[in-house]
Design an enzyme around this catalytic site. Sequence first.
Site, PDB file in Angstrom:
ATOM      1  N   LYS A  13       5.890   8.224   7.399  1.00 29.39           N
ATOM      2  CA  LYS A  13       6.544   9.461   6.958  1.00 29.39           C
ATOM      3  C   LYS A  13       6.019  10.677   7.721  1.00 29.39           C
ATOM      4  CE  LYS A  13       5.393   8.953   2.522  1.00 29.39           C
ATOM      5  NZ  LYS A  13       4.767   7.610   2.449  1.00 29.39           N
ATOM      6  N   ARG A  85       8.138  11.890  -5.915  1.00 34.15           N
ATOM      7  CA  ARG A  85       7.631  10.528  -5.905  1.00 34.15           C
ATOM      8  C   ARG A  85       7.692   9.851  -7.259  1.00 34.15           C
ATOM      9  NH1 ARG A  85       3.682  11.025  -1.114  1.00 34.15           N
ATOM     10  NH2 ARG A  85       2.410   9.169  -1.178  1.00 34.15           N
ATOM     11  N   ARG A 118      -5.177   3.796  10.988  1.00 36.15           N
ATOM     12  CA  ARG A 118      -4.777   5.211  10.963  1.00 36.15           C
ATOM     13  C   ARG A 118      -5.991   6.132  11.007  1.00 36.15           C
ATOM     14  NH1 ARG A 118      -0.653   7.736   6.714  1.00 36.15           N
ATOM     15  NH2 ARG A 118      -2.162   7.222   5.094  1.00 36.15           N
ATOM     16  N   ARG A 150      -8.852   8.463   6.273  1.00 33.14           N
ATOM     17  CA  ARG A 150      -8.640   9.065   4.963  1.00 33.14           C
ATOM     18  C   ARG A 150      -9.370   8.280   3.878  1.00 33.14           C
ATOM     19  NH1 ARG A 150      -2.311  10.285   4.180  1.00 33.14           N
ATOM     20  NH2 ARG A 150      -2.835   9.272   2.207  1.00 33.14           N
ATOM     21  N   ARG A 161      -1.969   2.326  -4.190  1.00 34.08           N
ATOM     22  CA  ARG A 161      -0.871   3.188  -3.730  1.00 34.08           C
ATOM     23  C   ARG A 161       0.424   2.399  -3.624  1.00 34.08           C
ATOM     24  NH1 ARG A 161      -3.490   5.092   1.464  1.00 34.08           N
ATOM     25  NH2 ARG A 161      -1.586   6.234   1.899  1.00 34.08           N
TER      26      ARG A 161
HETATM   27  P1  AMP Z   1       0.367  10.782   1.239  1.00 28.96           P
HETATM   28  O1  AMP Z   1      -0.346  11.715   2.141  1.00 28.96           O
HETATM   29  O2  AMP Z   1       1.854  11.016   1.197  1.00 28.96           O
HETATM   30  O3  AMP Z   1       0.046   9.329   1.510  1.00 28.96           O
HETATM   31  O4  AMP Z   1      -0.165  11.085  -0.239  1.00 28.96           O
HETATM   32  C1  AMP Z   1      -1.521  10.919  -0.542  1.00 28.96           C
HETATM   33  C2  AMP Z   1      -1.763  11.075  -2.036  1.00 28.96           C
HETATM   34  O5  AMP Z   1      -1.380  12.389  -2.467  1.00 28.96           O
HETATM   35  C3  AMP Z   1      -1.000  10.139  -2.945  1.00 28.96           C
HETATM   36  O6  AMP Z   1      -1.594   8.865  -3.037  1.00 28.96           O
HETATM   37  C4  AMP Z   1      -1.068  10.918  -4.262  1.00 28.96           C
HETATM   38  O7  AMP Z   1      -2.356  10.826  -4.846  1.00 28.96           O
HETATM   39  C5  AMP Z   1      -0.892  12.354  -3.793  1.00 28.96           C
HETATM   40  N1  AMP Z   1       0.535  12.729  -3.752  1.00 28.96           N
HETATM   41  C6  AMP Z   1       1.287  12.924  -2.642  1.00 28.96           C
HETATM   42  N2  AMP Z   1       2.539  13.261  -2.948  1.00 28.96           N
HETATM   43  C7  AMP Z   1       2.589  13.296  -4.304  1.00 28.96           C
HETATM   44  C8  AMP Z   1       3.619  13.573  -5.237  1.00 28.96           C
HETATM   45  N3  AMP Z   1       4.876  13.890  -4.866  1.00 28.96           N
HETATM   46  N4  AMP Z   1       3.303  13.519  -6.557  1.00 28.96           N
HETATM   47  C9  AMP Z   1       2.059  13.210  -6.973  1.00 28.96           C
HETATM   48  N5  AMP Z   1       1.038  12.916  -6.143  1.00 28.96           N
HETATM   49  C10 AMP Z   1       1.294  12.964  -4.820  1.00 28.96           C
END
Ligand code: AMP
Length: 208
Positions: A13, A85, A118, A150, A161
Amino acid sequence: MNISLLGPPGSGKGTVAAKLHREFGFFHASAGQLLRREIQRGTQLGRKIRPIMERGDLVPHEFAVGVVRKAIKSRPKVVLDGFPRAIAQLRHMEDIRVDRVIMLSIPEREVVRRLAGRRVCALGHNYHLQFLPPKRKGFCDYDGTSLRQRADDHPVAIRERFRVYQRQTRPVIGHYRKKGLLLMVDASPAPEKVWKEVRKKVRSAIGG
Ligand code: AMP
């Protein structure tokens, strides 16, 4: 026009969103990156969400919607990376438009392989040791900050996740499919091929 970009962890993404920014001028709002920034800054919100994010769960919906809403204020053309999400988030975001949803689909075994390699910089640019290495090993091409893994790219958090994605995000995708807004893209091929497919679909969606 706003585009929401959804898909399992590791589906690419962030990489696709960065290209949508460069080629089409979409403002890139990554919910995860905005939340990680709160942690880096040590804000009150950051302290609350840190343990939740590190174990791979979603943060409370009002926090996620709040940071996104603030970041995209008065931006006419936004890519919402990893947002919304969960179905519950839809109720908090009546004021945030979603015109199209790009779903990056990819099998779980491929995701694990990708996430293990990553690396990210402090400002959120993404790399992959094998598929998208930086020009200078260990440092970001754009801002020169050092690259690291990360906290939630470790096997236990990755599995959580994935579970969260299946349980909470898939219903959101179903919701947008019913509304006729969904554009499906196979995210298994190499990044350039995935991008060509996304570009074609976005061009026809925006009539370019
Ligand atoms: P990402 O960077 O998209 O992989 O997101 C990393 C983490 O951020 C996720 O595992 C959640 O803990 C949090 N997160 C990201 N987007 C959302 C969302 N729309 N709603 C709630 N938590 C989020």
